[in-house]
Design a protein around this motif. Structure first.
Motif, mmCIF file in Angstrom:
data_model
loop_
_atom_site.group_PDB
_atom_site.id
_atom_site.type_symbol
_atom_site.label_atom_id
_atom_site.label_comp_id
_atom_site.label_asym_id
_atom_site.label_seq_id
_atom_site.Cartn_x
_atom_site.Cartn_y
_atom_site.Cartn_z
ATOM 1 N N THR A 21 46.990 41.448 34.404
ATOM 2 C CA THR A 21 46.667 40.589 35.541
ATOM 3 C C THR A 21 46.192 41.412 36.723
ATOM 4 N N PHE A 22 46.897 42.495 37.028
ATOM 5 C CA PHE A 22 46.529 43.300 38.188
ATOM 6 C C PHE A 22 45.148 43.920 37.999
ATOM 7 N N ASP A 23 44.865 44.452 36.799
ATOM 8 C CA ASP A 23 43.552 45.035 36.528
ATOM 9 C C ASP A 23 42.453 43.986 36.680
ATOM 10 N N THR A 24 42.719 42.788 36.178
ATOM 11 C CA THR A 24 41.751 41.697 36.296
ATOM 12 C C THR A 24 41.528 41.354 37.767
ATOM 13 N N GLY A 25 42.598 41.337 38.558
ATOM 14 C CA GLY A 25 42.481 41.054 39.991
ATOM 15 C C GLY A 25 41.666 42.103 40.728
ATOM 16 N N MET A 26 41.875 43.375 40.390
ATOM 17 C CA MET A 26 41.126 44.445 41.060
ATOM 18 C C MET A 26 39.659 44.420 40.645
ATOM 19 N N ALA A 27 39.398 44.113 39.371
ATOM 20 C CA ALA A 27 38.015 43.975 38.918
ATOM 21 C C ALA A 27 37.347 42.807 39.644
#
Length: 158
Positions: A123-129
């Protein structure tokens, strides 16, 4: 018991400008962003000074990288990073569509692992992307808006 307080130099404008310049140079010239090959545009997680190797390609860091590059007006490099995220990191089908797979280990020992072989969406990686992509999108939209205004102002029919 008395505590000795160390005096620290107050950050001056000149000192801050020098630090910013050095950080900007490292981000854009160190190789932390891959400049060629299959992973062109992606950002590596870290650089190991002793081993002189990059850790691994990382979607989250690439998202941060896009935002930083937009801020630094390095739009072509930001677009390369976005292209990599879209091409290699984002899921394209099913329930997972749009999720960002987390990383690619380039140097696990001396052997590379397959691209995102763990198939984990963070989720965090998706948010930063997403944050990086939105920043790039907004920059491109602003460029188009300003360009259109300038063209209409200088149009012979204005």
């Amino acid at each position: 018991m008395q505590t000795k307080i160390l005096s620290r130099e107050i950050v001056t404008k000149k000192r801050l400008e020098t630090a910013i310049s050095n950080l900007e140079r490292w981000i854009t010239e160190s190789g932390i962003q891959n400049k060629a090959g299959q992973h062109k545009g992606s950002f590596n997680s870290w650089y190991d000074i002793e081993k002189e190797k990059y850790g691994f390609v990382y979607s989250e860091i690439t998202g941060y990288g896009i935002t930083t590059l937009v801020f630094l007006d390095e739009i072509e490099k930001a677009k390369q990073a976005a292209d990599w995220l879209i091409e290699y990191s984002m899921c394209r089908e099913g329930f997972e569509r749009g999720g960002v797979k987390t990383s690619l280990i380039l140097n696990k020992g001396d052997t590379a692992r397959e691209l995102f072989d763990d198939q984990v969406i963070c989720t965090f990686d998706t948010g930063m992307a997403l944050n990086g992509m939105i920043n790039l999108y907004n920059m491109r939209s602003e460029e188009r808006r300003v360009g259109k205004e300038c063209r209409s102002r200088w149009s012979p029919y204005h």
